[in-house]
Design an enzyme around this catalytic site. Structure first.
Site, PDB file in Angstrom:
ATOM      1  N   ASP A 158       2.687   5.433  -6.801  1.00 16.63           N
ATOM      2  CA  ASP A 158       4.081   5.403  -6.081  1.00 16.63           C
ATOM      3  C   ASP A 158       5.294   5.093  -7.093  1.00 16.63           C
ATOM      4  O   ASP A 158       6.528   5.101  -6.538  1.00 16.63           O
ATOM      5  CB  ASP A 158       3.852   4.088  -5.246  1.00 16.63           C
ATOM      6  CG  ASP A 158       3.160   4.285  -4.014  1.00 16.63           C
ATOM      7  OD1 ASP A 158       2.068   3.531  -4.134  1.00 16.63           O
ATOM      8  OD2 ASP A 158       3.175   5.104  -3.320  1.00 16.63           O
ATOM      9  N   HIS A 172      -2.657  -2.001  -9.714  1.00 21.40           N
ATOM     10  CA  HIS A 172      -3.495  -1.269  -8.799  1.00 21.40           C
ATOM     11  C   HIS A 172      -4.977  -2.252  -8.810  1.00 21.40           C
ATOM     12  O   HIS A 172      -5.386  -2.612  -9.589  1.00 21.40           O
ATOM     13  CB  HIS A 172      -3.849   0.225  -9.436  1.00 21.40           C
ATOM     14  CG  HIS A 172      -4.614   1.172  -8.130  1.00 21.40           C
ATOM     15  ND1 HIS A 172      -5.768   0.910  -7.899  1.00 21.40           N
ATOM     16  CD2 HIS A 172      -3.888   1.843  -7.258  1.00 21.40           C
ATOM     17  CE1 HIS A 172      -6.025   1.924  -7.045  1.00 21.40           C
ATOM     18  NE2 HIS A 172      -4.887   2.287  -6.708  1.00 21.40           N
ATOM     19  N   HIS A 226       0.811  -1.311  -0.104  1.00 23.16           N
ATOM     20  CA  HIS A 226       0.062  -0.164  -0.037  1.00 23.16           C
ATOM     21  C   HIS A 226       0.923   1.261   0.035  1.00 23.16           C
ATOM     22  O   HIS A 226       1.721   1.512  -1.014  1.00 23.16           O
ATOM     23  CB  HIS A 226      -0.928  -0.071   1.289  1.00 23.16           C
ATOM     24  CG  HIS A 226      -2.057   0.919   1.373  1.00 23.16           C
ATOM     25  ND1 HIS A 226      -2.334   1.827   0.260  1.00 23.16           N
ATOM     26  CD2 HIS A 226      -2.757   1.244   2.263  1.00 23.16           C
ATOM     27  CE1 HIS A 226      -3.305   2.594   0.615  1.00 23.16           C
ATOM     28  NE2 HIS A 226      -3.906   2.394   1.979  1.00 23.16           N
TER      29      HIS A 226
END
Ligand code: SDX
Length: 390
Positions: free
Chosen positions: A324, A268, A229
């Site tokens: 990210d 994702h 995460h």
């Protein structure tokens, strides 16, 4: 009802709830906060204005905005006993562990926070948490560096104040390059909310017990700490460093396709298209690198993305860069160590967690979270006493 996580009767851990805070279209790569496209907010708004939008559901008037900024600025200080508490951690304590514990500790400093039925009280705790997250995050960073904690300087803007508490090394007034302040403010906007992600689900689930918001947000910090995460941005930098050169990319990709590891920063649960935040972050990276100089790992990241997006393994699984993939490269250019990257994510995500918590506690039909279970164990066995078993 919003917040009640109803897990579907499968082994795929999915949940569903109604919310009006954030809209995502994973197939089209669309993200909107309270109906406003993320691209417009990142370009034209500020983090505190976006925080107001998430919490109150509409953009502020000038008076509302100025009062909001004043109140948040007024509450950036943290009780001295929390500072003493933080100084008790080991010298090498991970900042996310310190942040999770310190946010939870705040619940003991504001006993009125348990009165979650009173709106003025809820708003007070929301302002306190948005205000204090940067202070706690900066102190966790300074602790890891063995440096004295720097108190907030409320003459500075929210994001510049955070940078000052992180990097100030003398009594002189801290002045950050405004391009860096703007880039970090944009990064906070991009991380501000993302509908029912793992950490928000944790905040809603814990919040549904009607505990105070500090305890619920501490649970969100704990979920974000995980490498799948919020911890992915830290893992991306380690991955790029391990790849080392563009020439090593093909063998790394083969290892991923063989299932040896994941391409961190890719994939994702919802986006099966390019994460819109990743596009915006890539642009912010260019602005930052103008000031700091390019991160040598950027070339590896760009080549890795290019090769992956042309490879059937990733294309067939709809794996694209997520938020990210590039954020860590920017944070490193700011001179943040990798263990601070997820702290930055948590500061940005705080208004989103609180907006989702507020929606949950304001819902009169809200019940405590109690996911359905599929029982797969034995039934109606006959107990044999130990004396007959051993
Ligand atoms: C965030 O939910 C949110 O909104 C989160 C977030 C937010 O703002 O809150 O957007 C922030 O958490 C972004 C994600 C950061 N994490 C990472 O970058 C870690 C790497 N990504 C993966 O772990 C993965 O993509 C997840 C966890 C993000 C999503 O996993 P899914 O949707 O459950 O996908 P899956 O595990 O079902 O994978 C489907 C297939 C599998 O292959 P097969 O079993 O079909 O052969 O895709 C593969 C997976 O092995 N796969 C990957 C991969 N991600 C999925 N293969 C290689 N590298 C990857 N990164």
């Amino acid at each position: 009802s919003p917040g009640l996580a109803i897990y579907d009767p499968g082994f795929v851990n999915t949940a569903s709830c109604r919310s009006s805070v954030t809209y995502i279209d994973g197939e089209e790569g669309i993200l909107e906060y309270r109906g406003y496209p993320i691209e417009q907010l990142a370009e034209k708004s500020s983090f505190l204005e976006v925080a107001y939008l998430l919490i109150h559901g509409e953009l502020p008037t000038k008076e509302q905005h100025d009062a909001w900024v004043h109140d948040i600025t007024f509450h950036t200080f943290v009780h001295e006993n929390v500072k003493t508490f933080m100084q008790g951690f080991r010298y090498d304590a991970h900042p996310m562990g310190m942040l999770m514990a310190s946010v939870g500790a705040l619940s003991t400093f504001y006993p009125d926070a348990r009165n979650i039925g009173d709106d003025d009280n809820r708003q007070m705790q929301i302002i306190r948490m948005i205000a204090k997250m940067p202070t706690l995050g900066a102190w966790a960073f300074r602790h890891a560096q063995g440096k004295p904690y720097v108190y907030p300087d409320n003459d500075l803007s929210y994001t510049e104040n955070f940078l000052a508490m992180l990097f100030k090394m003398s009594e002189q007034k801290y002045e950050a390059d405004e391009r860096l302040v703007k880039a970090l403010d944009v990064l906070f906007i991009l991380h501000a909310d993302h509908e029912q992600n793992c950490s928000t689900n944790a905040v809603r689930s814990v919040g549904s017990s009607q505990v105070d918001p500090y305890s619920a947000v501490a649970a969100g910090v704990g979920a974000l700490y995980g490498p799948l995460h919020g911890g992915a941005n830290e893992a991306v930098l380690r991955m790029l460093r391990r790849i080392g050169t563009k020439e090593n990319i093909p063998s790394f990709i083969e290892g991923v396709k063989a299932g040896n590891e994941k391409l961190m920063g890719f994939g994702h649960r919802v986006y099966k298209n390019y994460d819109p935040r990743a596009r915006i972050i890539k642009k912010a990276a260019e602005d930052v690198f103008e000031v700091t100089g390019t991160n040598p790992l950027l070339d590896i990241a760009l080549e890795l993305e290019k090769i992956a997006l042309e490879d059937e393994y990733f294309v067939s699984r709809k794996l694209y860069p997520n938020v990210d993939f590039y954020s860590g490269l920017i944070y490193e250019a700011f001179q943040f160590p990798p263990e601070m990257f997820t702290v930055l994510f948590a500061i940005g995500r705080t208004p989103g967690w609180l907006a989702q918590w507020l929606e949950l506690v304001q819902d009169k039909e809200q019940k405590i979270a109690r996911p359905k279970q599929i029982y797969t164990g034995d039934r109606r066995l006959t107990f044999t006493p130990a004396s007959e078993r051993w």
